[in-house]
Design a protein around this motif. Structure first.
Motif, PDB file in Angstrom:
ATOM      1  N   ASN A  22       0.831  -1.216   0.000  1.00  0.00           N
ATOM      2  CA  ASN A  22       0.000   0.000   0.000  1.00  0.00           C
ATOM      3  C   ASN A  22       0.862   1.261   0.000  1.00  0.00           C
ATOM      4  O   ASN A  22       0.571   2.243  -0.672  1.00  0.00           O
ATOM      5  N   ALA A  23       1.946   1.222   0.783  1.00  0.00           N
ATOM      6  CA  ALA A  23       2.834   2.383   0.839  1.00  0.00           C
ATOM      7  C   ALA A  23       3.484   2.649  -0.503  1.00  0.00           C
ATOM      8  O   ALA A  23       3.728   3.792  -0.886  1.00  0.00           O
ATOM      9  N   ALA A  24       3.816   1.579  -1.242  1.00  0.00           N
ATOM     10  CA  ALA A  24       4.439   1.761  -2.551  1.00  0.00           C
ATOM     11  C   ALA A  24       3.553   2.570  -3.490  1.00  0.00           C
ATOM     12  O   ALA A  24       4.049   3.315  -4.339  1.00  0.00           O
ATOM     13  N   VAL A  25       2.233   2.392  -3.314  1.00  0.00           N
ATOM     14  CA  VAL A  25       1.296   3.099  -4.188  1.00  0.00           C
ATOM     15  C   VAL A  25       0.838   4.414  -3.563  1.00  0.00           C
ATOM     16  O   VAL A  25       0.929   5.484  -4.170  1.00  0.00           O
ATOM     17  N   ASN A  26       0.372   4.342  -2.316  1.00  0.00           N
ATOM     18  CA  ASN A  26      -0.234   5.518  -1.695  1.00  0.00           C
ATOM     19  C   ASN A  26       0.771   6.621  -1.430  1.00  0.00           C
ATOM     20  O   ASN A  26       0.423   7.808  -1.425  1.00  0.00           O
ATOM     21  N   ASP A  27       1.999   6.284  -1.160  1.00  0.00           N
ATOM     22  CA  ASP A  27       3.012   7.294  -0.833  1.00  0.00           C
ATOM     23  C   ASP A  27       3.913   7.626  -2.017  1.00  0.00           C
ATOM     24  O   ASP A  27       4.944   8.284  -1.857  1.00  0.00           O
ATOM     25  N   SER A  28       3.536   7.190  -3.209  1.00  0.00           N
ATOM     26  CA  SER A  28       4.354   7.512  -4.386  1.00  0.00           C
ATOM     27  C   SER A  28       4.194   8.979  -4.760  1.00  0.00           C
ATOM     28  O   SER A  28       3.236   9.644  -4.362  1.00  0.00           O
ATOM     29  N   SER A  29       5.117   9.531  -5.517  1.00  0.00           N
ATOM     30  CA  SER A  29       5.078  10.939  -5.945  1.00  0.00           C
ATOM     31  C   SER A  29       5.605  11.050  -7.367  1.00  0.00           C
ATOM     32  O   SER A  29       6.304  10.160  -7.862  1.00  0.00           O
ATOM     33  N   PHE A  30       5.245  12.163  -8.023  1.00  0.00           N
ATOM     34  CA  PHE A  30       5.700  12.405  -9.385  1.00  0.00           C
ATOM     35  C   PHE A  30       7.149  12.886  -9.387  1.00  0.00           C
ATOM     36  O   PHE A  30       7.576  13.639  -8.501  1.00  0.00           O
ATOM     37  N   THR A  31       7.884  12.487 -10.377  1.00  0.00           N
ATOM     38  CA  THR A  31       9.228  13.013 -10.567  1.00  0.00           C
ATOM     39  C   THR A  31       9.163  14.293 -11.389  1.00  0.00           C
ATOM     40  O   THR A  31       8.135  14.620 -11.994  1.00  0.00           O
ATOM     41  N   ASP A  32      10.268  15.045 -11.425  1.00  0.00           N
ATOM     42  CA  ASP A  32      10.303  16.294 -12.187  1.00  0.00           C
ATOM     43  C   ASP A  32      10.023  16.056 -13.669  1.00  0.00           C
ATOM     44  O   ASP A  32       9.494  16.913 -14.366  1.00  0.00           O
ATOM     45  N   GLY A  33      10.382  14.867 -14.180  1.00  0.00           N
ATOM     46  CA  GLY A  33      10.175  14.598 -15.598  1.00  0.00           C
ATOM     47  C   GLY A  33       8.741  14.269 -15.960  1.00  0.00           C
ATOM     48  O   GLY A  33       8.438  14.040 -17.136  1.00  0.00           O
ATOM     49  N   ALA A  34       7.846  14.264 -14.965  1.00  0.00           N
ATOM     50  CA  ALA A  34       6.452  13.917 -15.234  1.00  0.00           C
ATOM     51  C   ALA A  34       5.681  15.050 -15.888  1.00  0.00           C
ATOM     52  O   ALA A  34       4.602  14.841 -16.445  1.00  0.00           O
ATOM     53  N   ILE A  35       6.190  16.269 -15.817  1.00  0.00           N
ATOM     54  CA  ILE A  35       5.455  17.427 -16.337  1.00  0.00           C
ATOM     55  C   ILE A  35       6.349  18.251 -17.241  1.00  0.00           C
ATOM     56  O   ILE A  35       7.577  18.123 -17.228  1.00  0.00           O
ATOM     57  N   ASP A  36       5.686  19.149 -18.010  1.00  0.00           N
ATOM     58  CA  ASP A  36       6.388  20.170 -18.793  1.00  0.00           C
ATOM     59  C   ASP A  36       6.528  21.390 -17.896  1.00  0.00           C
ATOM     60  O   ASP A  36       5.537  22.079 -17.618  1.00  0.00           O
ATOM     61  N   PRO A  37       7.728  21.698 -17.401  1.00  0.00           N
ATOM     62  CA  PRO A  37       7.869  22.798 -16.426  1.00  0.00           C
ATOM     63  C   PRO A  37       7.512  24.167 -16.994  1.00  0.00           C
ATOM     64  O   PRO A  37       7.292  25.102 -16.233  1.00  0.00           O
ATOM     65  N   ALA A  38       7.442  24.305 -18.323  1.00  0.00           N
ATOM     66  CA  ALA A  38       7.106  25.611 -18.909  1.00  0.00           C
ATOM     67  C   ALA A  38       5.629  25.942 -18.733  1.00  0.00           C
ATOM     68  O   ALA A  38       5.249  27.114 -18.653  1.00  0.00           O
ATOM     69  N   THR A  39       4.783  24.915 -18.682  1.00  0.00           N
ATOM     70  CA  THR A  39       3.334  25.175 -18.640  1.00  0.00           C
ATOM     71  C   THR A  39       2.650  24.568 -17.424  1.00  0.00           C
ATOM     72  O   THR A  39       1.513  24.916 -17.126  1.00  0.00           O
ATOM     73  N   MET A  40       3.342  23.629 -16.687  1.00  0.00           N
ATOM     74  CA  MET A  40       2.700  22.938 -15.579  1.00  0.00           C
ATOM     75  C   MET A  40       3.553  23.044 -14.325  1.00  0.00           C
ATOM     76  O   MET A  40       4.745  23.398 -14.377  1.00  0.00           O
ATOM     77  N   GLN A  41       2.951  22.723 -13.175  1.00  0.00           N
ATOM     78  CA  GLN A  41       3.668  22.805 -11.915  1.00  0.00           C
ATOM     79  C   GLN A  41       3.046  21.845 -10.903  1.00  0.00           C
ATOM     80  O   GLN A  41       1.934  21.371 -11.081  1.00  0.00           O
ATOM     81  N   PHE A  42       3.819  21.551  -9.806  1.00  0.00           N
ATOM     82  CA  PHE A  42       3.328  20.716  -8.723  1.00  0.00           C
ATOM     83  C   PHE A  42       2.678  21.582  -7.647  1.00  0.00           C
ATOM     84  O   PHE A  42       3.145  22.687  -7.353  1.00  0.00           O
ATOM     85  N   PHE A  43       1.577  21.074  -7.061  1.00  0.00           N
ATOM     86  CA  PHE A  43       0.942  21.716  -5.926  1.00  0.00           C
ATOM     87  C   PHE A  43       1.041  20.763  -4.741  1.00  0.00           C
ATOM     88  O   PHE A  43       0.598  19.612  -4.821  1.00  0.00           O
ATOM     89  N   GLN A  44       1.638  21.208  -3.632  1.00  0.00           N
ATOM     90  CA  GLN A  44       1.795  20.371  -2.446  1.00  0.00           C
ATOM     91  C   GLN A  44       0.487  20.414  -1.668  1.00  0.00           C
ATOM     92  O   GLN A  44       0.076  21.455  -1.154  1.00  0.00           O
ATOM     93  N   THR A  45      -0.208  19.268  -1.558  1.00  0.00           N
ATOM     94  CA  THR A  45      -1.471  19.206  -0.817  1.00  0.00           C
ATOM     95  C   THR A  45      -1.287  18.737   0.609  1.00  0.00           C
ATOM     96  O   THR A  45      -2.171  18.909   1.441  1.00  0.00           O
ATOM     97  N   SER A  46      -0.158  18.101   0.902  1.00  0.00           N
ATOM     98  CA  SER A  46       0.186  17.670   2.259  1.00  0.00           C
ATOM     99  C   SER A  46       1.689  17.439   2.268  1.00  0.00           C
ATOM    100  O   SER A  46       2.338  17.460   1.219  1.00  0.00           O
TER     101      SER A  46
END
Length: 349
Positions: A22-46
């Motif tokens: 469960n931790a492998a899935v529930n606590d996973s996060s996106f890497t920097d390469g998951a988005i186009d930094p010119a148009t998208m960004q990460f929002f920290q929800t917790s």
């Protein structure tokens, strides 16, 4: 390239338990390469969770498909005066009174011709097009080589009676002289309600006023001016025009009901404007009551009379002039007052 960092890393021979899986899935996060930094960004929800969102500048014009934004998708309260460009209509409440507007009605005169273009400048040859600079023409262009002008409604600039130009929304060149058709053009304007012009208004074609038009400066019409259903022809020369303030024609031998008498009562009026009544004061003397007062007593009254009685004369009594009334005198050559079946007066000033 991996786009996720797992919340738990298993080693060889490690037992897979529910918690670690469960931790492998529930606590996973996106890497920097998951988005186009010119148009998208990460929002920290917790502290351990984040979401992907679009940057404020992430949606560009190129990413919006043609006609993708429709009126049905725009909230009624979204467009505010501050979001409109300079010169756009402004209002103070959402209950905009649309009866006070300027209505441009199309002149549905179909015509055809040819066109050429250089860059964004399109030159149209259309015999006797009948338009003036500033009119908006709806044009349909056929394809040229290698492309065509863009169909649409354009403000035109007149070159001569058979030629005008428009500025295309796109740039290009063509060879030859492909066809162009005009379905209509917008030139005449109708003002619904009351309109105030604070500066100079120049009308190069026709303007129709169906209610009140208030002009605080100069109104220039180079063609005809239509008021109601009557057309005021453009005069020649530059001498100023001075319009009548009131007029009346009446029968001094009849009362207001049409009966013949010689009483000092209201007289029978054939027609009038800005005149409330005409009352006989004495034989050959009649008082005209002005409905809306004149600005001062220095106005001019032109009188006339016509009948079989001769000699005859009609004029205004100077000492009777006030801002709301004046007296007309109709005399014979010996000064005797005569009651005439037709007397008229026009007021200027």
């Amino acid at each position: 390239m991996a786009i996720l960092t797992t919340g738990n890393t298993f080693s060889t021979g490690q037992q897979v338990l529910a918690g670690s899986l469960n931790a492998a899935v529930n606590d996973s996060s996106f890497t920097d390469g998951a988005i186009d930094p010119a148009t998208m960004q990460f929002f920290q929800t917790s502290p351990t969770k984040e979401q992907i969102g679009i940057k404020d500048s992430g949606v560009s014009t190129a990413k919006i498909a043609a006609l993708a934004v429709t009126g049905a998708k725009i909230a009624e309260t979204t467009i505010t005066p501050t979001k409109l460009s300079a010169g756009a209509p402004a209002w103070t409440t959402t209950a905009l009174n649309v009866t006070n507007s300027l209505d441009f009605s199309p002149v549905t005169t179909a015509a055809s011709g040819n066109y050429g273009r250089s860059g964004t400048l399109v030159t149209v040859t259309m015999n006797a097009h009948g338009m003036v600079t500033g009119n908006v023409a709806t044009l349909d262009f056929t394809a040229g080589t290698p492309n065509s002008a863009t169909d649409g409604a354009y403000p035109i600039t007149v070159i001569d009676a058979n030629t005008f130009t428009i500025t295309d929304t796109a740039s290009g060149t063509i060879t030859g002289n492909p066809n162009v058709s005009r379905t209509n053009y917008y030139g005449n304007a109708t003002i619904r309600g009351s309109a105030t012009v604070d500066g100079n208004l120049t009308v190069s074609k026709n303007i129709t006023v169906s209610n009140n038009l208030t002009v605080s400066n100069n109104l220039t019409a180079s063609s005809n001016l239509t008021i109601g259903s009557a057309q005021v022809a453009a005069p020649s020369g530059s001498a100023p025009l001075f319009m009548a303030r009131a007029f009346v024609s009446f029968d001094s031998t009849r009362n207001s009901s049409g009966g013949t008498d010689s009483l000092n009562t209201a007289r029978f009026i054939y027609g009038s404007k800005n005149v409330t009544s005409v009352t006989r004061i004495a034989s050959g003397q009649f008082r005209v009551a002005i409905t809306t007062a004149m600005p001062n007593i220095n106005y001019c009254v032109v009188c006339n009379t016509s009948s079989t009685l001769t000699p005859r004369w009609a004029g205004v009594e100077p000492l009777s002039l006030t801002t709301t009334q004046f007296d007309i005198i109709t005399d014979a050559s010996d000064g005797t007052g005569i009651n005439q079946p037709y007397i008229s007066a026009v007021v200027f000033g």
